[in-house]
Design a protein around this motif. Structure first.
Motif, PDB file in Angstrom:
ATOM      1  N   GLY A 128       4.992   9.701   1.709  1.00 23.68           N
ATOM      2  CA  GLY A 128       4.559   8.668   0.766  1.00 23.68           C
ATOM      3  C   GLY A 128       3.717   7.609   1.451  1.00 23.68           C
ATOM      4  N   GLY A 136      23.953  17.645  -5.977  1.00 29.28           N
ATOM      5  CA  GLY A 136      24.927  18.432  -5.234  1.00 29.28           C
ATOM      6  C   GLY A 136      25.634  19.453  -6.101  1.00 29.28           C
ATOM      7  N   ARG A 137      25.479  19.301  -7.425  1.00 27.73           N
ATOM      8  CA  ARG A 137      26.227  20.140  -8.353  1.00 27.73           C
ATOM      9  C   ARG A 137      25.843  21.614  -8.249  1.00 27.73           C
ATOM     10  NH1 ARG A 137      25.887  19.970 -13.792  1.00 27.73           N
ATOM     11  NH2 ARG A 137      23.902  18.935 -13.554  1.00 27.73           N
ATOM     12  N   LEU A 173       6.512   9.510  -5.234  1.00 27.77           N
ATOM     13  CA  LEU A 173       6.846  10.807  -4.648  1.00 27.77           C
ATOM     14  C   LEU A 173       8.315  11.144  -4.907  1.00 27.77           C
ATOM     15  CD1 LEU A 173       6.087  13.205  -2.818  1.00 27.77           C
ATOM     16  CD2 LEU A 173       6.733  11.809  -0.852  1.00 27.77           C
ATOM     17  N   ALA A 226       0.827  -1.213   0.000  1.00 26.49           N
ATOM     18  CA  ALA A 226       0.000   0.000   0.000  1.00 26.49           C
ATOM     19  C   ALA A 226       0.857   1.257   0.000  1.00 26.49           C
ATOM     20  CB  ALA A 226      -0.933  -0.010   1.214  1.00 26.49           C
ATOM     21  N   THR A 227       2.034   1.196   0.630  1.00 26.14           N
ATOM     22  CA  THR A 227       2.812   2.419   0.800  1.00 26.14           C
ATOM     23  C   THR A 227       3.966   2.570  -0.196  1.00 26.14           C
ATOM     24  OG1 THR A 227       4.094   1.268   2.489  1.00 26.14           O
ATOM     25  CG2 THR A 227       2.296   2.639   3.249  1.00 26.14           C
ATOM     26  N   HIS A 232      14.632  18.611  -3.777  1.00 25.08           N
ATOM     27  CA  HIS A 232      15.184  17.643  -2.813  1.00 25.08           C
ATOM     28  C   HIS A 232      15.843  16.467  -3.533  1.00 25.08           C
ATOM     29  CE1 HIS A 232      12.935  19.877   0.171  1.00 25.08           C
ATOM     30  NE2 HIS A 232      11.861  19.736  -0.572  1.00 25.08           N
ATOM     31  N   ASN A 243      -5.240   3.510   0.306  1.00 23.66           N
ATOM     32  CA  ASN A 243      -5.568   2.092   0.426  1.00 23.66           C
ATOM     33  C   ASN A 243      -6.189   1.736   1.777  1.00 23.66           C
ATOM     34  OD1 ASN A 243      -4.446   1.119  -2.144  1.00 23.66           O
ATOM     35  ND2 ASN A 243      -2.551   1.934  -1.280  1.00 23.66           N
ATOM     36  N   LEU A 284       9.911  14.090  -7.402  1.00 16.30           N
ATOM     37  CA  LEU A 284      10.805  15.139  -6.911  1.00 16.30           C
ATOM     38  C   LEU A 284      12.074  15.202  -7.755  1.00 16.30           C
ATOM     39  CD1 LEU A 284      10.346  14.704  -3.056  1.00 16.30           C
ATOM     40  CD2 LEU A 284       9.608  16.625  -4.448  1.00 16.30           C
ATOM     41  N   PHE A 328      22.367  11.659  -7.399  1.00 12.23           N
ATOM     42  CA  PHE A 328      22.804  12.259  -6.137  1.00 12.23           C
ATOM     43  C   PHE A 328      23.866  13.336  -6.393  1.00 12.23           C
ATOM     44  CE2 PHE A 328      25.235  12.601  -2.233  1.00 12.23           C
ATOM     45  CZ  PHE A 328      24.234  12.627  -1.269  1.00 12.23           C
ATOM     46  N   TYR A 363       3.688   4.639  -3.463  1.00 12.72           N
ATOM     47  CA  TYR A 363       3.548   6.083  -3.312  1.00 12.72           C
ATOM     48  C   TYR A 363       4.870   6.724  -2.922  1.00 12.72           C
ATOM     49  CZ  TYR A 363      -1.293   5.270  -4.074  1.00 12.72           C
ATOM     50  OH  TYR A 363      -2.462   4.902  -4.665  1.00 12.72           O
ATOM     51  N   ILE A 364       5.667   5.999  -2.131  1.00  8.69           N
ATOM     52  CA  ILE A 364       6.999   6.499  -1.807  1.00  8.69           C
ATOM     53  C   ILE A 364       7.827   6.596  -3.094  1.00  8.69           C
ATOM     54  CG2 ILE A 364       9.110   6.005  -0.520  1.00  8.69           C
ATOM     55  CD1 ILE A 364       7.372   4.572   1.554  1.00  8.69           C
ATOM     56  N   LEU A 397      18.999   9.452  -2.674  1.00  7.17           N
ATOM     57  CA  LEU A 397      19.439   8.606  -1.561  1.00  7.17           C
ATOM     58  C   LEU A 397      18.360   7.577  -1.228  1.00  7.17           C
ATOM     59  CD1 LEU A 397      21.949   8.662   0.322  1.00  7.17           C
ATOM     60  CD2 LEU A 397      20.498   9.808   2.003  1.00  7.17           C
ATOM     61  N   LEU A 398      17.122   8.043  -1.150  1.00  5.62           N
ATOM     62  CA  LEU A 398      16.010   7.153  -0.804  1.00  5.62           C
ATOM     63  C   LEU A 398      15.847   6.056  -1.852  1.00  5.62           C
ATOM     64  CD1 LEU A 398      13.506   6.366   0.778  1.00  5.62           C
ATOM     65  CD2 LEU A 398      12.241   8.153  -0.394  1.00  5.62           C
ATOM     66  N   PRO A 404      19.976  15.389   3.062  1.00  8.95           N
ATOM     67  CA  PRO A 404      19.362  14.342   2.228  1.00  8.95           C
ATOM     68  C   PRO A 404      18.695  13.250   3.051  1.00  8.95           C
ATOM     69  CG  PRO A 404      21.571  14.837   1.459  1.00  8.95           C
ATOM     70  CD  PRO A 404      21.384  15.609   2.710  1.00  8.95           C
ATOM     71  N   ARG A 451      18.941  15.273  -3.760  1.00  7.22           N
ATOM     72  CA  ARG A 451      19.842  14.322  -3.092  1.00  7.22           C
ATOM     73  C   ARG A 451      19.076  13.402  -2.148  1.00  7.22           C
ATOM     74  NH1 ARG A 451      24.683  17.140  -0.494  1.00  7.22           N
ATOM     75  NH2 ARG A 451      23.023  18.489   0.257  1.00  7.22           N
ATOM     76  N   GLY A 452      18.072  13.951  -1.463  1.00  9.77           N
ATOM     77  CA  GLY A 452      17.250  13.109  -0.589  1.00  9.77           C
ATOM     78  C   GLY A 452      16.543  12.030  -1.378  1.00  9.77           C
ATOM     79  N   ALA A 453      15.946  12.439  -2.509  1.00  5.89           N
ATOM     80  CA  ALA A 453      15.200  11.478  -3.327  1.00  5.89           C
ATOM     81  C   ALA A 453      16.135  10.416  -3.904  1.00  5.89           C
ATOM     82  CB  ALA A 453      14.459  12.205  -4.443  1.00  5.89           C
ATOM     83  N   MET A 496      10.184  11.881   2.931  1.00  2.00           N
ATOM     84  CA  MET A 496       9.520  11.303   1.754  1.00  2.00           C
ATOM     85  C   MET A 496       8.877   9.967   2.109  1.00  2.00           C
ATOM     86  SD  MET A 496      12.295  12.072  -1.205  1.00  2.00           S
ATOM     87  CE  MET A 496      13.153  13.629  -1.065  1.00  2.00           C
ATOM     88  N   ASP A 546      15.468  14.597   4.342  1.00  2.00           N
ATOM     89  CA  ASP A 546      14.547  14.671   3.211  1.00  2.00           C
ATOM     90  C   ASP A 546      13.994  13.290   2.874  1.00  2.00           C
ATOM     91  OD1 ASP A 546      14.833  17.333   2.990  1.00  2.00           O
ATOM     92  OD2 ASP A 546      16.074  17.323   1.174  1.00  2.00           O
ATOM     93  N   ALA A 547      14.908  12.306   2.814  1.00  2.00           N
ATOM     94  CA  ALA A 547      14.491  10.948   2.447  1.00  2.00           C
ATOM     95  C   ALA A 547      13.499  10.399   3.465  1.00  2.00           C
ATOM     96  CB  ALA A 547      15.712  10.037   2.343  1.00  2.00           C
TER      97      ALA A 547
END
Lengths: 140, 170
Positions: free
Chosen positions: B24, A136-137, A62, A54-55, A72, B32, A66, A132, A58-59, A78-79, B13, A74-76, B20, B16-17
């Motif tokens: 999310g 940072g660039r 998302l 379910a999750t 965001h 759901n 991004l 990533f 969407y993660i 990284l995730l 980061p 670098r966060g995205a 997210m 942020d992650a």
């Protein structure tokens, strides 16, 4: 080489973003099938299979979006890199246990073996690394 | 001077992650919610109603999707249609056998005589809103069938994929 590097990094970011938005969308549209795919890995109890199904889409969507809109970054990256790493561990465990299952990476409509998926995920890791660095660039 | 430090820092980061993941997940849970609630309820049901809850909790029918179902069919899995006789007559998945949940008590002995317990059974009904397939699957597990799965998308998911039905009457 230096001249092309920014374009290369930009492509990594956009490709990674697009791939995960697409993969997330496919899975979000058929959560029950995705739960079935996760269940095939025999790693989580039934309830958690559904929770993850379910999750996760969407993660993915998302973080992918991004990347596409360069927020965001670098966060995205990284995730998504981390998620890819987790997926690779799960796939490797499938191979070790000798299970013959579909990876479920892009929903159930595009069946892929664990070996293929592992290679593909290695590529995704490279894209995540590129994205990533791309984040940072500039002062984003 | 302050240009380098944020580049090297992983804190931003990582935060942020994490955000997210939270956002999310919340979206996913909101979208759901109903499905998850049903799964939870079902779990509670199988826990409270059965005297041998411990044993049964590990023996819940496995939900499968369309693609897994199509993989199982050539492997001699038996499809079981848990809907009413009338709905079955108007069209069902190819090769499916009708075993309405309401008549389970009456029809199960015949099934046991005919179908050996090691057969893979896949039960379906009218899709996510319908519980009969799950209830019947649990009953089949109690009855000694070892591999019982539930095709939760049921007939609607089959049709939505453009796959043919059998025995369709106008």
């Amino acid at each position: 080489m230096k001249r092309y590097l920014p374009h290369l990094l930009l492509s990594c970011r956009l490709a990674l973003g697009a791939i995960f938005v697409y993969a997330g969308l496919l899975k979000a549209l058929d959560v029950t099938s995705f739960a079935g795919s996760i269940a095939n890995y025999q790693l989580l109890p039934e309830l958690l299979n559904y929770l993850a199904a379910a999750t996760l889409p969407y993660i993915e969507m998302l973080a992918g979006s991004l990347l596409l809109i360069r927020r965001h970054v670098r966060g995205a990256a990284l995730l998504l890199g981390g998620l890819t790493g987790v997926f690779m561990i799960a796939l490797a465990s499938v191979l070790i246990r000798g299970l013959d299952i579909d990876c479920g990476c892009f929903g159930v409509a595009a069946p892929t073996s664990a070996v293929t998926a592992l290679w593909r995920n290695a590529g995704l890791l490279l894209l995540a690394a590129g994205a990533f660095v791309d984040g940072g660039r500039r002062s984003a | 001077m302050s240009d380098e430090s944020p580049k090297l820092s992983l804190v931003r980061p990582l935060v942020d992650a994490a955000l997210m993941v939270v956002v999310g997940s919340l979206i996913g849970l909101a979208v759901n919610g109903r499905l998850l609630w049903e799964v939870l309820e079902r779990h509670a049901l199988s826990r409270n109603d059965e005297p041998v809850a411990e044993e049964l909790a590990t023996r819940l029918p496995l939900p499968i999707g369309l693609e897994e179902l199509r993989g199982l069919l050539p492997a001699n899995a038996l499809l079981i249609d848990a809907r009413h006789r009338e709905s079955y007559r108007r069209g069902h998945l190819p090769g499916a056998r009708n075993l309405p949940w309401g008549d389970a008590g009456k029809l199960l002995p015949a099934l046991r005589d005919e179908i050996p317990p090691q057969t893979t059974l896949v039960v379906y009904c009218s899709g996510y809103g319908c519980e009969d397939s799950f209830l019947l699957a649990q009953r089949l597990l109690q009855d000694g069938y070892r591999d019982v799965r539930v095709f939760e998308g049921g007939l609607p998911a089959w049709q939505a994929a453009g796959l043919p039905l059998e025995g369709v009457r106008p």
